[in-house]
Design an enzyme around this catalytic site. Sequence first.
Site, PDB file in Angstrom:
ATOM      1  N   SER A  19      18.616  18.169 -16.813  1.00 46.35           N
ATOM      2  CA  SER A  19      19.777  18.531 -15.984  1.00 46.35           C
ATOM      3  C   SER A  19      20.409  19.842 -16.457  1.00 46.35           C
ATOM      4  CB  SER A  19      20.803  17.402 -16.086  1.00 46.35           C
ATOM      5  OG  SER A  19      21.924  17.706 -15.314  1.00 46.35           O
ATOM      6  N   SER A  43      24.409  17.904 -12.967  1.00 45.94           N
ATOM      7  CA  SER A  43      25.364  16.810 -12.737  1.00 45.94           C
ATOM      8  C   SER A  43      26.299  17.121 -11.572  1.00 45.94           C
ATOM      9  CB  SER A  43      26.235  16.594 -13.973  1.00 45.94           C
ATOM     10  OG  SER A  43      25.460  16.314 -15.107  1.00 45.94           O
ATOM     11  N   ASN A  66      26.226  27.431 -23.982  1.00 46.32           N
ATOM     12  CA  ASN A  66      26.706  27.496 -22.598  1.00 46.32           C
ATOM     13  C   ASN A  66      27.942  26.656 -22.393  1.00 46.32           C
ATOM     14  OD1 ASN A  66      26.331  25.180 -20.464  1.00 46.32           O
ATOM     15  ND2 ASN A  66      24.662  24.939 -21.936  1.00 46.32           N
ATOM     16  N   ASN A 123      25.726  11.294 -17.089  1.00 41.97           N
ATOM     17  CA  ASN A 123      26.016  12.300 -18.121  1.00 41.97           C
ATOM     18  C   ASN A 123      27.268  11.840 -18.869  1.00 41.97           C
ATOM     19  OD1 ASN A 123      26.629  14.517 -19.658  1.00 41.97           O
ATOM     20  ND2 ASN A 123      26.577  16.000 -17.988  1.00 41.97           N
ATOM     21  N   CYS A 126      28.903  15.671 -21.638  1.00 39.97           N
ATOM     22  CA  CYS A 126      29.148  17.103 -21.420  1.00 39.97           C
ATOM     23  C   CYS A 126      30.135  17.614 -22.471  1.00 39.97           C
ATOM     24  CB  CYS A 126      29.705  17.358 -20.035  1.00 39.97           C
ATOM     25  SG  CYS A 126      30.186  19.076 -19.827  1.00 39.97           S
ATOM     26  N   GLY A 216      18.313  24.964 -27.272  1.00 44.18           N
ATOM     27  CA  GLY A 216      17.214  25.842 -27.692  1.00 44.18           C
ATOM     28  C   GLY A 216      16.624  25.430 -29.034  1.00 44.18           C
ATOM     29  N   GLY A 242      15.550  18.774 -26.281  1.00 46.68           N
ATOM     30  CA  GLY A 242      16.354  19.523 -27.248  1.00 46.68           C
ATOM     31  C   GLY A 242      15.475  20.534 -27.947  1.00 46.68           C
ATOM     32  N   SER A 265      15.915  24.956 -22.157  1.00 52.22           N
ATOM     33  CA  SER A 265      16.177  26.352 -22.528  1.00 52.22           C
ATOM     34  C   SER A 265      14.912  27.201 -22.504  1.00 52.22           C
ATOM     35  CB  SER A 265      16.796  26.415 -23.925  1.00 52.22           C
ATOM     36  OG  SER A 265      18.044  25.779 -23.922  1.00 52.22           O
TER      37      SER A 265
HETATM   38  C1  DHB Z   1      27.546  21.656 -19.379  1.00 54.52           C
HETATM   39  C2  DHB Z   1      27.222  20.324 -19.226  1.00 54.52           C
HETATM   40  C3  DHB Z   1      26.433  19.712 -20.168  1.00 54.52           C
HETATM   41  O1  DHB Z   1      26.076  18.397 -20.070  1.00 54.52           O
HETATM   42  C4  DHB Z   1      25.951  20.446 -21.235  1.00 54.52           C
HETATM   43  O2  DHB Z   1      25.183  19.879 -22.161  1.00 54.52           O
HETATM   44  C5  DHB Z   1      26.274  21.776 -21.391  1.00 54.52           C
HETATM   45  C6  DHB Z   1      27.062  22.369 -20.442  1.00 54.52           C
HETATM   46  C7  DHB Z   1      28.452  22.333 -18.441  1.00 54.52           C
HETATM   47  O3  DHB Z   1      28.287  22.259 -17.220  1.00 54.52           O
HETATM   48  O4  DHB Z   1      29.374  23.005 -18.922  1.00 54.52           O
END
Ligand code: DHB
Length: 304
Positions: A19, A43, A66, A123, A126, A216, A242, A265
Site C-alpha cells: 500500500s 489506504s 515520507n 492500516n 500510519c 527502503g 520492508g 520503495s
Molecule cells: C503514510 C501512511 C503509511 O501507512 C506509511 O507507512 C507512511 C506514510 C502516509 O500516507 O502519510
Amino acid sequence: MLGINIFNHHLSNPLFLPSGIINEIGDHKLAFKGGAGCVVLKSITIEPREGNPFPRVVKVNHGFINSVGLRNKGLTKSIGLICDFIKTHNKPVIVSVFANKRIDFERLVNTVVQLKPFAIELNLSCPNVEDEYGSMVSLNNKISGEIVKASVAQANRVPIITKLTPNTINIGELASVCEQAGASAISAINTVASGMFIDIKTKKPVLGMKKGGLSGPAIKPIAIAKVYEIYERVKIPILGMGGVSTVEDVIEMMMAGATMVGIGSAVYSYGYGIFHTLLEGLNTYIETNKLNSISELIGIAHEK
Ligand code: DHB
C-alpha cells in the site's frame, strides 16, 4: 514453481506491491504489468484527505522518508474507482483502509466488502497522522484486537489483514492478538516511525511535516526480525515487506516466514520492471537449488 497459495486462492507469484507506493488507483495496473502477483491500494479513509504539506517524500541514504498524510479521495469517490479497477483487471486486489476509531473501520469494511476484493488490509500503523488521532492504533494491543474483531464481523468472509508497526514493543504478541480476533493474515512491517532529514544549508528539516515514516533498504534487517518474531507466534500467513529490493532479500524474507513479499520503495528506485527482474532471479534460484516450489522457503529459518 513460483505460485503460492493464500486465502484458498492460487497466486502466480509471491511478490506484491504494498500500500501507498502508488496513489492513483488506475496506476496500479503498472505493477500488474511489471509482474506483481497482487497489489494493495493506498489506504482510503471515510472523508477525503488533502494530505500533508509539501515536500512529502525525501530520499536519504539507503531509503526514503515520507509523510504523505494519507492523501486520498475518501470512501464515496474511491469506491467507484476501486470497483472499476477490480472489474477491469480481474486480478487479486487488496483494499487498504485507515480510520482512528472502531466504528469507522466497521463502516469502511462494510462498504468495501461489497466490491469483493481479494482481501481488506486494516492500516493500523500510519506514522503520519498522530497529531490528529493520537498514537498509532497498533501500539495498543487491546484496541487493535477490538478493531480486528469488529472488522471481521463486517467482512462477510473477505479475509482481513492487519498491517502492523515495527515500533511496537512485542510484535509477536500483537500479531497473536490480531489472529485471535479473527485476522486472516498479518502485514509487516509498515514504515519505521519516525525519520528526519535536515538540510544543513537551510538548517531546517526538509519534509513539510518535518518527520515521516522510514522505508527502503535501511529498514530491511528490522523487517526480517519482525517477520521472524511474528512467524514464531501465529499460524496465519504473513505478508512480509520492508526494504526488499534484491532476489536475496526476497528469499531471506520468505525464510523468515513471509508467504508473500512486498516490493515498495524499490519500485521508486528501479521502476516496475523490478518485479520481472526478481521473478527471473527467483526462477533461477529454484532451479539451482532444486526446489519444487518457492513456498518450500517459507519459515525455513525457524527449523531447528
Ligand atoms: C503514510 C501512511 C503509511 O501507512 C506509511 O507507512 C507512511 C506514510 C502516509 O500516507 O502519510
